[in-house]
Structure formats: C-alpha cells, structure tokens
Design a protein around this motif. Structure first.
Motif, PDB file in Angstrom:
ATOM      1  N   VAL A 155     -15.773  33.650  14.423  1.00 55.68           N
ATOM      2  CA  VAL A 155     -14.378  34.097  14.302  1.00 55.68           C
ATOM      3  C   VAL A 155     -13.480  33.431  15.346  1.00 55.68           C
ATOM      4  O   VAL A 155     -12.357  33.861  15.566  1.00 55.68           O
ATOM      5  CB  VAL A 155     -14.263  35.648  14.408  1.00 55.68           C
ATOM      6  CG1 VAL A 155     -14.952  36.322  13.243  1.00 55.68           C
ATOM      7  CG2 VAL A 155     -14.808  36.162  15.738  1.00 55.68           C
ATOM      8  N   LYS A 167     -18.647  37.739  14.545  1.00 58.45           N
ATOM      9  CA  LYS A 167     -18.992  39.050  14.008  1.00 58.45           C
ATOM     10  C   LYS A 167     -20.353  38.906  13.350  1.00 58.45           C
ATOM     11  O   LYS A 167     -20.785  37.793  13.062  1.00 58.45           O
ATOM     12  CB  LYS A 167     -17.981  39.480  12.953  1.00 58.45           C
ATOM     13  CG  LYS A 167     -16.654  39.946  13.517  1.00 58.45           C
ATOM     14  CD  LYS A 167     -15.806  40.480  12.398  1.00 58.45           C
ATOM     15  CE  LYS A 167     -14.441  40.886  12.919  1.00 58.45           C
ATOM     16  NZ  LYS A 167     -13.600  41.437  11.865  1.00 58.45           N
ATOM     17  N   HIS A 168     -21.009  40.016  13.072  1.00 59.55           N
ATOM     18  CA  HIS A 168     -22.305  39.961  12.401  1.00 59.55           C
ATOM     19  C   HIS A 168     -22.286  40.830  11.157  1.00 59.55           C
ATOM     20  O   HIS A 168     -21.890  41.993  11.238  1.00 59.55           O
ATOM     21  CB  HIS A 168     -23.409  40.454  13.340  1.00 59.55           C
ATOM     22  CG  HIS A 168     -23.655  39.534  14.493  1.00 59.55           C
ATOM     23  ND1 HIS A 168     -22.843  39.504  15.601  1.00 59.55           N
ATOM     24  CD2 HIS A 168     -24.621  38.597  14.703  1.00 59.55           C
ATOM     25  CE1 HIS A 168     -23.312  38.588  16.451  1.00 59.55           C
ATOM     26  NE2 HIS A 168     -24.377  38.022  15.926  1.00 59.55           N
ATOM     27  N   PHE A 169     -22.697  40.246  10.042  1.00 62.28           N
ATOM     28  CA  PHE A 169     -22.887  41.034   8.823  1.00 62.28           C
ATOM     29  C   PHE A 169     -24.339  41.479   8.759  1.00 62.28           C
ATOM     30  O   PHE A 169     -25.227  40.703   9.076  1.00 62.28           O
ATOM     31  CB  PHE A 169     -22.550  40.203   7.581  1.00 62.28           C
ATOM     32  CG  PHE A 169     -21.089  39.995   7.398  1.00 62.28           C
ATOM     33  CD1 PHE A 169     -20.252  41.087   7.181  1.00 62.28           C
ATOM     34  CD2 PHE A 169     -20.532  38.734   7.455  1.00 62.28           C
ATOM     35  CE1 PHE A 169     -18.882  40.909   7.022  1.00 62.28           C
ATOM     36  CE2 PHE A 169     -19.168  38.547   7.300  1.00 62.28           C
ATOM     37  CZ  PHE A 169     -18.348  39.626   7.080  1.00 62.28           C
ATOM     38  N   TRP A 177     -23.952  48.486   3.990  1.00 65.27           N
ATOM     39  CA  TRP A 177     -22.710  47.775   3.704  1.00 65.27           C
ATOM     40  C   TRP A 177     -21.493  48.642   3.977  1.00 65.27           C
ATOM     41  O   TRP A 177     -20.420  48.140   4.263  1.00 65.27           O
ATOM     42  CB  TRP A 177     -22.668  47.328   2.240  1.00 65.27           C
ATOM     43  CG  TRP A 177     -23.669  46.278   1.927  1.00 65.27           C
ATOM     44  CD1 TRP A 177     -24.863  46.449   1.302  1.00 65.27           C
ATOM     45  CD2 TRP A 177     -23.595  44.887   2.247  1.00 65.27           C
ATOM     46  NE1 TRP A 177     -25.525  45.258   1.212  1.00 65.27           N
ATOM     47  CE2 TRP A 177     -24.774  44.286   1.775  1.00 65.27           C
ATOM     48  CE3 TRP A 177     -22.635  44.092   2.887  1.00 65.27           C
ATOM     49  CZ2 TRP A 177     -25.031  42.926   1.930  1.00 65.27           C
ATOM     50  CZ3 TRP A 177     -22.886  42.757   3.032  1.00 65.27           C
ATOM     51  CH2 TRP A 177     -24.069  42.187   2.562  1.00 65.27           C
ATOM     52  N   ASP A 205     -18.864  50.162   8.589  1.00 65.34           N
ATOM     53  CA  ASP A 205     -17.977  49.108   9.079  1.00 65.34           C
ATOM     54  C   ASP A 205     -18.495  48.585  10.415  1.00 65.34           C
ATOM     55  O   ASP A 205     -18.877  49.354  11.265  1.00 65.34           O
ATOM     56  CB  ASP A 205     -16.557  49.657   9.280  1.00 65.34           C
ATOM     57  CG  ASP A 205     -15.720  49.457   8.034  1.00 65.34           C
ATOM     58  OD1 ASP A 205     -16.127  48.626   7.202  1.00 65.34           O
ATOM     59  OD2 ASP A 205     -14.689  50.133   7.901  1.00 65.34           O
ATOM     60  N   ASP A 206     -18.517  47.302  10.545  1.00 66.51           N
ATOM     61  CA  ASP A 206     -18.956  46.723  11.810  1.00 66.51           C
ATOM     62  C   ASP A 206     -18.018  45.579  12.171  1.00 66.51           C
ATOM     63  O   ASP A 206     -18.209  44.455  11.749  1.00 66.51           O
ATOM     64  CB  ASP A 206     -20.393  46.223  11.688  1.00 66.51           C
ATOM     65  CG  ASP A 206     -20.930  45.749  13.030  1.00 66.51           C
ATOM     66  OD1 ASP A 206     -20.190  45.836  14.028  1.00 66.51           O
ATOM     67  OD2 ASP A 206     -22.080  45.304  13.084  1.00 66.51           O
ATOM     68  N   ASP A 207     -16.981  45.909  12.923  1.00 66.80           N
ATOM     69  CA  ASP A 207     -15.993  44.901  13.285  1.00 66.80           C
ATOM     70  C   ASP A 207     -16.207  44.378  14.697  1.00 66.80           C
ATOM     71  O   ASP A 207     -15.396  43.643  15.212  1.00 66.80           O
ATOM     72  CB  ASP A 207     -14.575  45.485  13.179  1.00 66.80           C
ATOM     73  CG  ASP A 207     -14.121  45.520  11.728  1.00 66.80           C
ATOM     74  OD1 ASP A 207     -14.654  44.727  10.936  1.00 66.80           O
ATOM     75  OD2 ASP A 207     -13.267  46.356  11.400  1.00 66.80           O
ATOM     76  N   GLU A 208     -17.316  44.795  15.294  1.00 61.95           N
ATOM     77  CA  GLU A 208     -17.563  44.400  16.677  1.00 61.95           C
ATOM     78  C   GLU A 208     -17.687  42.879  16.786  1.00 61.95           C
ATOM     79  O   GLU A 208     -18.448  42.252  16.065  1.00 61.95           O
ATOM     80  CB  GLU A 208     -18.857  45.068  17.149  1.00 61.95           C
ATOM     81  CG  GLU A 208     -19.146  44.833  18.616  1.00 61.95           C
ATOM     82  CD  GLU A 208     -20.547  45.317  18.997  1.00 61.95           C
ATOM     83  OE1 GLU A 208     -20.990  46.341  18.454  1.00 61.95           O
ATOM     84  OE2 GLU A 208     -21.159  44.639  19.828  1.00 61.95           O
ATOM     85  N   VAL A 209     -16.897  42.318  17.708  1.00 63.20           N
ATOM     86  CA  VAL A 209     -16.958  40.873  17.939  1.00 63.20           C
ATOM     87  C   VAL A 209     -17.792  40.622  19.187  1.00 63.20           C
ATOM     88  O   VAL A 209     -17.542  41.205  20.232  1.00 63.20           O
ATOM     89  CB  VAL A 209     -15.539  40.286  18.116  1.00 63.20           C
ATOM     90  CG1 VAL A 209     -15.615  38.813  18.522  1.00 63.20           C
ATOM     91  CG2 VAL A 209     -14.731  40.445  16.837  1.00 63.20           C
TER      92      VAL A 209
END
Ligand SMILES: [Zn+2]
Length: 260
Positions: free
Chosen positions: A33, A66-68, A154, A157-161
């Motif tokens: 990102v 970020k990680h999916f 899924w 939510d994981d918006d951690e950068v």
C-alpha cells in the motif's frame, strides 16, 4: 431414505462446511500500500528499498502492506471431501473439445450435498499450466465461500497496515515526477528520497525548502538549477552516511569507471 432425511443430512453437512477454520491455518497474503517510483519510461514500480522482512507474516515483501487472510486450496478441498466425498465442479463454459474456456478467469458450478453454487477463479498473476491450476483452485475456494466456507475470515475487517521498519513507519517520499521528467529532475528527486530515507528530515520538508530557496519546485528545474539545488541540499539538509542495511542497490549504469 426419504426426502426429509436427505434435507437434514444436507443441512448438517453444509453447516459443517461453514465451520470457521482455526487461526493457525489462515494464511496471509500481503498487498503493498506504499508509494511507487516511476522509471524513465514513466512506468510505476515498487522501490527496491520497500522490500523488507515483514514482522507480521515473516516473509520478505514490500512494506508498508496490508494482509488479506485466506485458506489454502488444499484445506478447502479437504473440507469439501469431509462434507461430501462426491462433491463436484464443472466449468460453466467449455469449447467443443471439452476444454474449459479460461479467458480472463474460470467460471465454475460447484455442487456440494446436491446444492450448486457458482464461483469464479483467476490466475493470480501466474502463467502457463500453473495459471490453469491456480484458476481451478481459486474458483473452488470462491464457490465454497458462497456456501459460507471460510466466510467468517472474510467478514473480519482487517485494515491494519504493517509499516516499513525504516524510521518511524512514515510512507516513503513520493516524488512528483511525470513521465516526461528529465534525468536531472529524477536525480534531484532521488537525492530528496535519500534524505527522506535517512529519517533525519522529511522529504516533503526538503522539497519545500528547495521551493523557498529557489522559487521553483524541484520537478520543474533545469539541469543547472538541479546542480545548484543538490549543492543546497548538502549544506542545508546534511545527513550521515547511510549504513549498508538500507541502501538501494547500485546499478551498473550509475558507476563511473575510472581508467587506469
Ligand atoms: Zn507480511
């Protein structure tokens, strides 16, 4: 076995398909990102200095990222086998020869416990035979998700950068260079980038300093002005010699060969 019995079996097995996976089998896919650099042809690329050992997933990749979260194909297949050993999948479009049509991806019907859902898979950037395998696995995973398989993951939510470990996690200095930027302008932008990465000064402050001093932004300067600006940087924004840890690799074209 009556229709009612089958329905209970379907419900039970499909509920089993929806059971969350344990955390330790969830894999992380990094997605960069950060800012991009632009090469002489105007193409964007990830700066080499962005690639670092990631403290979150333990792999080398570009940061910040970020990680999916995802479940590997093998585990999804294992789950399908447990729930309904006779599960099946069929490509939605095939050629006369029976070969699946995979233009841009693969659409499938996934049949589990007599219920059918549609799924789509892409090649994830792979080519050749690996691309087909990736599409099939991805399509099965995608269709299984329509049944609720791995869905909890899924929906979290994981918006951690995860920041770049250099300095304080600031994003890299993003040079405002257009596709037509001159070599001299790129040289100056790079010099500002080096100062930024030293973490002694922020690249944006350095760029402002140039603007104040010369009354012109660094990305509009001619070659002579760039030389003056680089001299100004050395005086006004001195940095210690960088350590080898964080250095951008030296490119052969930038080395001056001294003839003996
Ligand atoms: Zn990572």
């Amino acid at each position: 076995m009556g229709a009612g019995d089958l329905s209970i079996w379907q419900e039970q097995q499909l509920a089993r398909l929806r059971e969350p996976f344990p955390d330790d089998v969830v894999q992380l896919k990094p997605v960069y990102v950060g800012e991009y650099d632009v090469n002489d042809e105007g193409k964007r690329f990830v700066p080499p200095s962005a690639v670092q050992l990631c403290p979150r997933c333990g792999k080398m990749h570009a940061l910040p990222a970020k990680h999916f979260r995802y479940i590997g194909h093998a585990l999804v297949t294992e789950r399908l086998n447990e729930v309904d050993p006779s599960w099946s999948m069929h490509p939605m479009a095939v050629r006369d020869s029976g070969e699946p049509i995979t233009t841009g991806g693969l659409w499938i019907r996934l049949r589990v416990c007599g219920v059918e859902k549609i799924g789509f898979g892409d090649a994830g950037g792979k080519t050749g035979p690996d691309a087909i395998k990736e599409m099939i696995g991805d399509a099965i995973r995608n269709a299984a998700m329509r049944f609720g398989c791995g869905l909890a993951m899924w929906m979290d939510d994981d918006d951690e950068v995860t920041p770049h470990p250099g300095g304080d996690g600031r994003p890299p200095f993003s040079a405002r260079l257009g596709a037509r930027a001159t070599k001299a302008q790129r040289r100056l932008a790079k010099a500002i980038g080096v100062i930024h990465e030293s973490c002694v000064y922020d690249g944006n402050d350095v760029a402002d300093g140039i603007l104040v001093e010369f009354g012109k932004p660094y990305y509009k300067m001619n070659e002579r002005e760039v030389d003056d600006a680089i001299a100004f940087l050395g005086e006004s924004f001195p940095i210690d010699a960088p350590t080898c840890d964080d250095q951008t690799p030296l490119r052969a074209g930038e080395v001056d060969v001294i003839r003996l």
